[in-house]
Structures are given as C-alpha cells and as structure tokens.
Design a protein around this motif. Structure first.
Motif, PDB file in Angstrom:
ATOM      1  N   PHE A  26       0.746  -1.220  -0.055  1.00  0.00           N
ATOM      2  CA  PHE A  26      -0.034   0.007   0.080  1.00  0.00           C
ATOM      3  C   PHE A  26       0.989   1.228  -0.045  1.00  0.00           C
ATOM      4  O   PHE A  26       1.747   1.320   0.792  1.00  0.00           O
ATOM      5  CB  PHE A  26      -0.786  -0.042   1.383  1.00  0.00           C
ATOM      6  CG  PHE A  26      -1.690  -1.237   1.446  1.00  0.00           C
ATOM      7  CD1 PHE A  26      -2.802  -1.398   0.794  1.00  0.00           C
ATOM      8  CD2 PHE A  26      -1.127  -2.134   2.075  1.00  0.00           C
ATOM      9  CE1 PHE A  26      -3.791  -2.596   0.966  1.00  0.00           C
ATOM     10  CE2 PHE A  26      -1.930  -3.407   2.321  1.00  0.00           C
ATOM     11  CZ  PHE A  26      -3.192  -3.629   1.651  1.00  0.00           C
ATOM     12  N   ALA A  27       0.667   2.087  -1.070  1.00  0.00           N
ATOM     13  CA  ALA A  27       1.290   3.417  -0.946  1.00  0.00           C
ATOM     14  C   ALA A  27       0.521   4.456  -0.635  1.00  0.00           C
ATOM     15  O   ALA A  27      -0.618   4.530  -1.330  1.00  0.00           O
ATOM     16  CB  ALA A  27       2.183   3.476  -2.644  1.00  0.00           C
ATOM     17  N   HIS A  28       0.942   5.441   0.156  1.00  0.00           N
ATOM     18  CA  HIS A  28       0.173   6.593   0.570  1.00  0.00           C
ATOM     19  C   HIS A  28       0.749   7.916   0.507  1.00  0.00           C
ATOM     20  O   HIS A  28       2.211   7.842   0.899  1.00  0.00           O
ATOM     21  CB  HIS A  28      -0.130   6.419   2.010  1.00  0.00           C
ATOM     22  CG  HIS A  28      -1.164   5.313   2.297  1.00  0.00           C
ATOM     23  ND1 HIS A  28      -2.503   5.452   2.583  1.00  0.00           N
ATOM     24  CD2 HIS A  28      -0.704   4.114   2.684  1.00  0.00           C
ATOM     25  CE1 HIS A  28      -3.004   4.288   2.755  1.00  0.00           C
ATOM     26  NE2 HIS A  28      -2.000   3.480   3.016  1.00  0.00           N
ATOM     27  N   HIS A  29       0.412   8.986  -0.009  1.00  0.00           N
ATOM     28  CA  HIS A  29       0.785  10.200   0.162  1.00  0.00           C
ATOM     29  C   HIS A  29       0.909  10.639   1.506  1.00  0.00           C
ATOM     30  O   HIS A  29      -0.349  10.742   2.343  1.00  0.00           O
ATOM     31  CB  HIS A  29       0.071  11.277  -0.662  1.00  0.00           C
ATOM     32  CG  HIS A  29       0.709  12.654  -0.530  1.00  0.00           C
ATOM     33  ND1 HIS A  29       1.777  13.077  -1.106  1.00  0.00           N
ATOM     34  CD2 HIS A  29       0.047  13.855   0.157  1.00  0.00           C
ATOM     35  CE1 HIS A  29       2.128  14.152  -0.809  1.00  0.00           C
ATOM     36  NE2 HIS A  29       0.970  14.695  -0.080  1.00  0.00           N
ATOM     37  N   VAL A  30       2.044  11.258   2.393  1.00  0.00           N
ATOM     38  CA  VAL A  30       2.000  11.333   3.699  1.00  0.00           C
ATOM     39  C   VAL A  30       2.712  12.961   3.752  1.00  0.00           C
ATOM     40  O   VAL A  30       3.605  13.148   2.760  1.00  0.00           O
ATOM     41  CB  VAL A  30       2.770  10.493   4.621  1.00  0.00           C
ATOM     42  CG1 VAL A  30       1.825   9.367   4.760  1.00  0.00           C
ATOM     43  CG2 VAL A  30       3.929  10.123   3.897  1.00  0.00           C
ATOM     44  N   GLU A  31       2.280  13.425   4.894  1.00  0.00           N
ATOM     45  CA  GLU A  31       3.114  14.863   5.059  1.00  0.00           C
ATOM     46  C   GLU A  31       3.829  14.943   6.396  1.00  0.00           C
ATOM     47  O   GLU A  31       4.456  16.070   6.342  1.00  0.00           O
ATOM     48  CB  GLU A  31       2.049  15.833   5.008  1.00  0.00           C
ATOM     49  CG  GLU A  31       1.140  15.736   3.755  1.00  0.00           C
ATOM     50  CD  GLU A  31       1.183  17.113   2.867  1.00  0.00           C
ATOM     51  OE1 GLU A  31       1.371  18.090   3.335  1.00  0.00           O
ATOM     52  OE2 GLU A  31       1.036  16.839   1.536  1.00  0.00           O
ATOM     53  N   SER A  32       3.551  14.029   7.231  1.00  0.00           N
ATOM     54  CA  SER A  32       4.134  13.885   8.395  1.00  0.00           C
ATOM     55  C   SER A  32       4.624  12.937   9.130  1.00  0.00           C
ATOM     56  O   SER A  32       3.757  11.790   8.655  1.00  0.00           O
ATOM     57  CB  SER A  32       3.434  14.839   9.629  1.00  0.00           C
ATOM     58  OG  SER A  32       2.097  14.189   9.769  1.00  0.00           O
ATOM     59  N   VAL A  33       5.545  12.404   9.962  1.00  0.00           N
ATOM     60  CA  VAL A  33       5.558  11.283  10.787  1.00  0.00           C
ATOM     61  C   VAL A  33       4.410  11.090  11.714  1.00  0.00           C
ATOM     62  O   VAL A  33       4.037   9.945  11.736  1.00  0.00           O
ATOM     63  CB  VAL A  33       6.703  11.397  11.849  1.00  0.00           C
ATOM     64  CG1 VAL A  33       7.038  10.338  12.734  1.00  0.00           C
ATOM     65  CG2 VAL A  33       8.274  11.982  11.218  1.00  0.00           C
ATOM     66  N   ASP A  34       3.653  12.091  11.944  1.00  0.00           N
ATOM     67  CA  ASP A  34       2.361  11.632  12.790  1.00  0.00           C
ATOM     68  C   ASP A  34       1.296  10.838  11.783  1.00  0.00           C
ATOM     69  O   ASP A  34       0.711   9.848  12.164  1.00  0.00           O
ATOM     70  CB  ASP A  34       1.716  12.664  13.387  1.00  0.00           C
ATOM     71  CG  ASP A  34       2.289  13.417  14.655  1.00  0.00           C
ATOM     72  OD1 ASP A  34       3.144  12.614  15.289  1.00  0.00           O
ATOM     73  OD2 ASP A  34       2.288  14.583  14.654  1.00  0.00           O
ATOM     74  N   ASP A  35       1.359  11.245  10.214  1.00  0.00           N
ATOM     75  CA  ASP A  35       0.318  10.794   9.476  1.00  0.00           C
ATOM     76  C   ASP A  35       0.859   9.212   9.325  1.00  0.00           C
ATOM     77  O   ASP A  35       0.144   8.311   9.239  1.00  0.00           O
ATOM     78  CB  ASP A  35       0.635  11.179   8.124  1.00  0.00           C
ATOM     79  CG  ASP A  35      -0.018  12.813   8.045  1.00  0.00           C
ATOM     80  OD1 ASP A  35      -0.811  13.248   8.908  1.00  0.00           O
ATOM     81  OD2 ASP A  35       0.354  13.271   6.920  1.00  0.00           O
ATOM     82  N   ILE A  36       2.093   8.861   9.104  1.00  0.00           N
ATOM     83  CA  ILE A  36       2.964   7.696   8.883  1.00  0.00           C
ATOM     84  C   ILE A  36       2.544   6.729  10.331  1.00  0.00           C
ATOM     85  O   ILE A  36       2.140   5.682  10.117  1.00  0.00           O
ATOM     86  CB  ILE A  36       4.430   7.588   8.910  1.00  0.00           C
ATOM     87  CG1 ILE A  36       4.719   8.415   7.432  1.00  0.00           C
ATOM     88  CG2 ILE A  36       5.100   6.718   8.888  1.00  0.00           C
ATOM     89  CD1 ILE A  36       6.052   9.016   7.474  1.00  0.00           C
ATOM     90  N   LYS A  37       2.688   7.302  11.563  1.00  0.00           N
ATOM     91  CA  LYS A  37       2.337   6.583  12.845  1.00  0.00           C
ATOM     92  C   LYS A  37       1.100   6.017  12.647  1.00  0.00           C
ATOM     93  O   LYS A  37       0.561   4.702  12.844  1.00  0.00           O
ATOM     94  CB  LYS A  37       2.884   7.379  13.880  1.00  0.00           C
ATOM     95  CG  LYS A  37       4.179   7.255  14.210  1.00  0.00           C
ATOM     96  CD  LYS A  37       4.666   8.056  15.613  1.00  0.00           C
ATOM     97  CE  LYS A  37       5.965   8.211  15.754  1.00  0.00           C
ATOM     98  NZ  LYS A  37       6.392   9.196  16.699  1.00  0.00           N
ATOM     99  N   GLU A  38      -0.086   6.866  12.363  1.00  0.00           N
ATOM    100  CA  GLU A  38      -1.244   6.426  12.290  1.00  0.00           C
ATOM    101  C   GLU A  38      -1.798   5.323  11.049  1.00  0.00           C
ATOM    102  O   GLU A  38      -2.335   4.490  11.702  1.00  0.00           O
ATOM    103  CB  GLU A  38      -2.095   7.951  12.029  1.00  0.00           C
ATOM    104  CG  GLU A  38      -3.460   7.754  12.426  1.00  0.00           C
ATOM    105  CD  GLU A  38      -4.412   8.932  12.145  1.00  0.00           C
ATOM    106  OE1 GLU A  38      -5.154   9.041  11.254  1.00  0.00           O
ATOM    107  OE2 GLU A  38      -3.764  10.138  12.677  1.00  0.00           O
ATOM    108  N   LEU A  39      -1.042   5.686  10.064  1.00  0.00           N
ATOM    109  CA  LEU A  39      -1.328   4.660   8.871  1.00  0.00           C
ATOM    110  C   LEU A  39      -0.847   3.224   9.465  1.00  0.00           C
ATOM    111  O   LEU A  39      -1.621   2.214   9.227  1.00  0.00           O
ATOM    112  CB  LEU A  39      -0.621   5.168   7.714  1.00  0.00           C
ATOM    113  CG  LEU A  39      -1.454   6.296   6.988  1.00  0.00           C
ATOM    114  CD1 LEU A  39      -0.833   6.859   5.956  1.00  0.00           C
ATOM    115  CD2 LEU A  39      -2.939   5.501   6.496  1.00  0.00           C
ATOM    116  N   ILE A  40       0.564   3.298   9.876  1.00  0.00           N
ATOM    117  CA  ILE A  40       0.983   1.929  10.277  1.00  0.00           C
ATOM    118  C   ILE A  40       0.375   1.147  11.322  1.00  0.00           C
ATOM    119  O   ILE A  40       0.047   0.221  11.458  1.00  0.00           O
ATOM    120  CB  ILE A  40       2.660   2.282  10.723  1.00  0.00           C
ATOM    121  CG1 ILE A  40       3.162   2.508   9.488  1.00  0.00           C
ATOM    122  CG2 ILE A  40       3.024   0.919  11.412  1.00  0.00           C
ATOM    123  CD1 ILE A  40       4.734   3.182   9.948  1.00  0.00           C
ATOM    124  N   ALA A  41      -0.122   1.925  12.394  1.00  0.00           N
ATOM    125  CA  ALA A  41      -1.149   1.456  13.390  1.00  0.00           C
ATOM    126  C   ALA A  41      -2.473   0.979  12.864  1.00  0.00           C
ATOM    127  O   ALA A  41      -2.773  -0.257  13.330  1.00  0.00           O
ATOM    128  CB  ALA A  41      -1.417   2.550  14.507  1.00  0.00           C
TER     129      ALA A  41
END
Length: 194
Positions: A26-41
C-alpha cells in the motif's frame, strides 16, 4: 537546488505472491511522521493476523527524512528493498507498507528482498505520480494606501494568497515557488521604501 519534487497523488495498492506467501503493498501520500504512525497502526490493527507489517517512508522535498523497517524479517530484507523502490522513482512525501502473510515455506534472504521489492514496484506502478513545487510563504505588512501596488505585484507574479487582512495596517501572506520568492520579496520591499 530544485524547487520541484515528485510524490503520489493518492493511495495505490500492489500485490506479489511467492511460495504461498502473500505480500500486500500500500502506497500513501503523507506529510508528517504523525500521518505515518497513524497509518502503520491502522495496518497492524487491520492485518492483525499477518506475520509482518514492513514499511519505508521518505519525507520532505530535500528527501533527507526517511526510514526503513523490517518488522522482524531478517535485517535489510524488507524495509531496504521498499525504500530502494521509492528512491529509484525519486519520490517523497510517501509511505509504502507491505503486509506479509507467511505461506509456510521460507523464501531465504534473496527471495524476501525480491518479494518486498516487487510488491512495492507493483503498488508504485498503480500510483498516479505528480510533480509538485516547493513553496515559500512570505508575510508582508503595509499601509492601506499601498493596496493597489501590492495587488498589482500579486497579479503579475501569481503567488497563492494564503491569508489577507485589510485594516489601517494591512497584512497579506503569500505562497510562491521557492525560486521566485526572492524576486517577490524584493518587489514588495521596494514598495515600502520606494
């Protein structure tokens, strides 16, 4: 320094299968580490029964903020190949998550590297890649009588108006392509000291 970068427009998916192991990418457009943590969780919760949830991300127009995670796979067999695919396409502001369901047969380190790389490549092949510009914000305060002159510069240089406030002292916040920022600042300063 260039003032453009490449990213993906929306989420895309990819798939790879080897010896009954399944790799969902799954590839996502992200803008911050918080976005990343939320998606991984979210992926860990949704695919709780999967053996591994590996990922890599790249952030920022300079492409200096990145990370690769093997999530229990042998070192450098998952996160690095995912990151390698992101780098080969020179993408940023992107997260790629690859969920692995173990099929009962060990793939070996070279097999894992190929599997994670191919799953990621498939997700990126389905992604809409777009070029964006690095912008700089300029805040400018001025006396109301200078309004027409300021708006003439805005019309001429076409920056994006982020916010504006008109009172006795006016303030405007403009966002413009980084390579044109100095020229815009210079034109606005000439008004103040003209």
């Amino acid at each position: 320094m260039t003032d453009e970068y490449k990213t993906i427009a929306a989420t895309s998916e990819g798939f790879y299968s080897e010896k009954r192991s399944k790799f969902l990418a799954f590839a996502h457009h992200v803008e911050s580490v918080d976005d990343i943590k939320e998606l991984i969780a979210g992926y860990r919760k949704k695919y709780y029964d999967a053996r591994h949830v590996c990922y890599a991300y790249m952030l920022g127009a300079e492409r200096k903020d990145f990370r690769a995670n093997d999530d229990g796979e042998p070192s450098s067999t998952a996160g690095k190949p995912i990151l390698g695919q992101i780098n080969s396409q020179e993408l940023t502001d992107i997260l790629v998550v690859v969920v692995r369901y173990y099929g009962g047969v060990n793939l070996g380190t070279s097999g894992l590297i190929v599997a994670y790389r191919e799953a990621t490549a498939d997700a990126l092949a389905h992604a809409a890649i777009e070029t964006r510009q690095v912008e700089e914000q300029i805040k400018y305060s001025f006396a109301y009588p200078l309004m027409n002159d300021v708006m003439r510069i805005v019309k001429e240089m076409q920056p994006r108006i982020v916010s504006q406030q008109f009172d006795n002292t006016c303030e405007i916040v403009l966002s413009i392509r980084k390579s044109e920022a100095e020229q815009l600042k210079s034109k606005l300063q000439k008004l103040s000291f003209g």
